[in-house]
Each structure stands twice: as C-alpha cells, then as structure tokens.
Write an enzyme that holds these catalytic residues in place. Structure first.
Site: not given
Length: 289
Positions: A232-233
């Site tokens: 999620d980055e």
C-alpha cells in the site's frame, strides 16, 4: 480517438534531465515526418531536475511506430531520453483480479461497455467463484485460482503466464484481497494498479473504514496506486474523499467507500490506458486531459 484513414494517432511519453531546447527539438522532429500535435503536456520536477512530457499527435498512416522511433532517435540520444511510443490504433488489453467484493470490477466492466474506457478485458482472475457469471455474461475468460500459503507461487506463475499469453498491458486489482509477492510486484512494476479502500497514507491495513469510524473522521476516501513490494505504498495515481458524519454507522462508511473506490479505480485505469501517468521515483506525474 478516430480520424481520417490516411493518418494514425500516437502518444509519445518522454523523460530526461531538464535542459534547454527539449521541446523545440522533439516537436521539430515530429514536424519533419508530418506529425501534427493534437495535445501536449509537460512538467519539470525542480527537486529532481527531471523533465516529463506527453505528446498526442497524428502522423501519416504509412508510418509505423518503428519509423517514428527511428526519426526521433537522434534527439532521444542527444538528451538521453527515456521514451515510450503508443499507437492508438491498438486497443490496450487488461486482466482484472477480484475477490468477493465486485463493485469496482462491475464499474470497470460498465465503463468499457459504454466506451468511456477504451480497452479489452482478456481475463478475469479470482480466488473465488463469485464473479464467474458476470465474466461469462461479458464474454470474458474467467480463471478461479484459489490461493493458499502452499500454492501462492504456483498461482502467481499462472498469472504471469496469462499476462504473457494474452499480451495484457495492465493488471487491475479490483478489490483482490491477496497480497502479491515481492517478486511478482517487481516483475510487473508499473503494470499493476490496486485500489486501496482508504485515503492513504492514513488507516492502512485491514478494515480502514472501521478504523476511520472509530477515530470519528469526517472524510474517508480511496487511493489507486501502482503495486510495489511495499504494501500500500506504491506511487499514487488517483485519490478521492467523501464527507461522512457522526450520525453514520461503520456500515454506512463502507457503503460510501464502495462508491468512491469504483470511481477512483476507473479514473486511474483511464489515465494509465491513455498514457497520462508517468513514474517519477516514488511519485507519479499525471497529466490531466
């Protein structure tokens, strides 16, 4: 986009260190081969001293992408550019991956059906049977590959094979609730878009809407980003928020979130398909239409 039969549309994306004369050099070469620029966007990142440009142009129909690449090569080499050249006559192909929550997938199917998204879906992959009927209704091959700790590597190998066999340009994780391995994320970097049901970087991980509800937030949202080994980055493509209130339940938050997720993912996919997204380290440059 459509035009006369004797011309074709291309999209050129380029990036390089910022120096004087880049725009003049590239547009002069395009003019020399009969190119007619329809749209041009550019951006300079002062922190990195990098220049980014997207040019949509028409060229004589006799010219192929290889012909144009050869014509541009002296300028490309002079400025040490990284370029990609897309032929708009070729419809992009994509694979959609989904688990049980199918709202984002359904929105993509609809937007393709009505022509807002210009792409062919060459496969739907799921770890559940839930969406098979929808795939069959759309005439799209459906692959149900349950994932366990023991067979994860095998299923990811099947995905890579599917991408290769179909010529897919993009893999879309439309609420596919499995984490891709670091190796697969690196292998397909820049070609996998995920929708995260949260306005990143806040409330990462499981049940972000419930985290937001417990914190009493007044805005929730969704984030579409490229997949990287860092969960999620990845570089963010599109985000949107919606206002909520203390009178709403966690289930209301989820319902509002489903709507936002569908829109955000569709907009991110559209930007990618139209070659409006360029990677800039951990960030993206997204040229608006």
């Amino acid at each position: 986009m459509t035009g006369p039969a004797d011309i074709r549309q291309f999209v050129l994306n380029l990036s390089c260190d910022d120096k004087p004369g880049i725009v003049a050099a590239i547009t002069t070469e395009l003019a020399s081969i009969g190119g007619n620029i329809e749209e041009s966007n550019q951006f300079r990142d002062p922190a990195m001293n990098r220049f980014f440009m997207r040019i949509a142009f028409w060229a004589p129909g006799r010219l192929t992408a290889d012909d144009i690449d050869r014509a541009l090569r002296p300028v490309v080499d002079r400025y040490e550019m990284r370029i990609t050249l897309g032929d708009s006559a070729r419809r992009p192909k994509m694979v959609i991956m989904v688990s049980k929550f199918d709202h984002a997938m359904q929105h993509l199917l609809y937007q393709i059906r009505v022509g807002w998204l210009d792409a062919d879906i060459v496969g739907i992959v799921s770890n559940h049977e839930t969406s098979r009927a929808d795939a069959e209704r759309e005439g799209v091959p459906y692959h149900c590959w349950p994932v366990t700790r023991d067979n994860k590597a095998e299923q990811e190998a099947r995905l890579l094979e599917l991408v290769k066999d179909t010529g897919a340009d993009l893999v879309v994780l439309a609420r596919y609730m499995q984490v891709l391995s670091d190796g697969l994320s690196r292998r397909l970097y820049g070609k996998v878009i995920n929708i995260h049901h949260s306005f990143l970087p806040s409330f990462k991980g499981a049940k972000p809407y419930h985290q937001a509800y417990e914190r009493g937030v007044k805005l929730i949202g969704a984030t579409a980003h490229y997949v990287t080994p860092d969960l999620d980055e990845g570089p963010i493509i599109e985000q949107e928020t919606v206002r909520v209130s203390h009178a709403m339940s966690a289930e209301d938050f989820v319902a509002e979130g489903r709507d936002v997720e569908s829109r955000v993912l569709a907009h991110a996919v559209k930007a990618h398909l139209e070659r409006r997204v360029m990677l800039n380290g951990h960030k993206t440059v997204v040229f608006a239409k």
